[in-house]
Write a protein that holds these residues in place. Structure first.
Motif, short mmCIF file in Angstrom:
data_model
loop_
_atom_site.label_atom_id
_atom_site.label_comp_id
_atom_site.label_asym_id
_atom_site.label_seq_id
_atom_site.Cartn_x
_atom_site.Cartn_y
_atom_site.Cartn_z
N ALA A 1 0.91 -1.25 -0.02
CA ALA A 1 -0.01 -0.06 0.05
C ALA A 1 0.96 1.26 -0.12
O ALA A 1 2.02 1.07 0.64
N PRO A 2 0.40 2.16 -0.68
CA PRO A 2 1.04 3.53 -0.83
C PRO A 2 1.38 4.07 0.77
O PRO A 2 0.64 3.95 1.30
N ILE A 3 2.50 4.72 0.97
CA ILE A 3 2.51 5.47 2.28
C ILE A 3 2.23 6.92 2.08
O ILE A 3 2.66 7.54 1.27
N GLY A 4 1.41 7.27 3.34
CA GLY A 4 0.68 8.63 3.00
C GLY A 4 1.87 9.55 3.78
O GLY A 4 3.04 9.10 4.18
N GLU A 5 1.52 11.00 3.81
CA GLU A 5 2.47 11.98 4.29
C GLU A 5 2.88 11.71 5.80
O GLU A 5 3.88 11.95 6.45
N ASP A 6 2.02 10.89 6.45
CA ASP A 6 2.04 10.79 8.06
C ASP A 6 3.04 9.21 8.45
O ASP A 6 3.31 8.97 9.42
N GLY A 7 3.52 8.50 7.35
CA GLY A 7 4.31 7.62 7.34
C GLY A 7 3.30 6.30 7.29
O GLY A 7 3.99 5.22 7.63
N LEU A 8 2.12 6.35 7.55
CA LEU A 8 1.15 5.35 7.59
C LEU A 8 0.77 4.85 6.18
O LEU A 8 0.66 5.60 5.08
N ALA A 9 0.12 3.55 5.97
CA ALA A 9 -0.30 3.09 4.70
C ALA A 9 -1.69 3.83 4.33
O ALA A 9 -2.49 4.02 5.22
#
Length: 193
Positions: free
Chosen positions: A39-47
């Protein structure tokens, strides 16, 4: 590649000196992705599940033919490893010969985030990967506390993919990616120990 035209003893010495400086101590491995993309990683470092995953489009990091650096022991100058990379076949006592194999092992990696496992007093081998699209992709995910398990196809008796023998993990400083080689099927063995 590079070629040298040697005409004198002096040129030969210069060429050999040049080659020695370029030689890295290591083993070439073919790394290939197995299964879907992470899954792509968001700005917050979570999936970030809202962004689509395009698992079918081939990316440069899906398949890399790269070196793992095998560092010699500083005291002896000889590299020391505890665990082998598994063979791509299950041994058969009735077979008079070993099946042919590729010069460079094909190591498949699964993009499922796992907990890195180590236990006291059980050795493991740690090899730094040569920079590549794969190492760049792993480092950009900024997840130094998770790892991706590695497999050799047909290394298990009843399983196509075989069992994991280690994992790929970004260093805690996010400066490089390491291949940790453990005993075969370590997720089952380590809790038993």
């Amino acid at each position: 590649g590079r070629s040298y035209c040697v005409r004198t003893q002096r040129m030969l010495n210069q060429c050999l000196e040049s080659l020695v400086q370029k030689v890295q101590s290591g083993v070439v491995i073919n790394f290939e992705k197995s299964g879907p993309d992470p899954a792509p990683i968001g700005e917050d470092g979570l999936a970030d599940s809202s962004r689509p995953i395009n698992s079918f489009a081939s990316q440069p990091w899906h398949s890399c033919h790269k070196l793992i650096y095998v560092r010699p022991n500083p005291k002896t100058g000889v590299p020391v490893g505890h665990w082998p990379i598994p063979e791509s076949f299950w041994p058969d006592q009735n077979s008079p010969t070993l099946p042919p194999r590729t010069a460079h092992p094909v190591v498949r990696f699964s993009c499922v985030d796992c907990e890195p496992m180590v236990i006291d007093k059980l050795p493991f081998d740690k090899y730094e990967l040569e920079p590549s699209p794969l190492t760049q992709y792993i480092l950009e995910r900024k997840s130094p506390h998770t790892c991706w398990q590695v497999f050799v196809s047909s290394s298990g008796k009843y399983s196509e993919l075989g069992h994991p023998f280690g994992y790929l993990k970004a260093s805690t400083t996010l400066t490089c990616v390491n291949l940790f080689v453990m005993p075969y099927n370590y997720p089952v063995l380590l809790p038993l120990l």
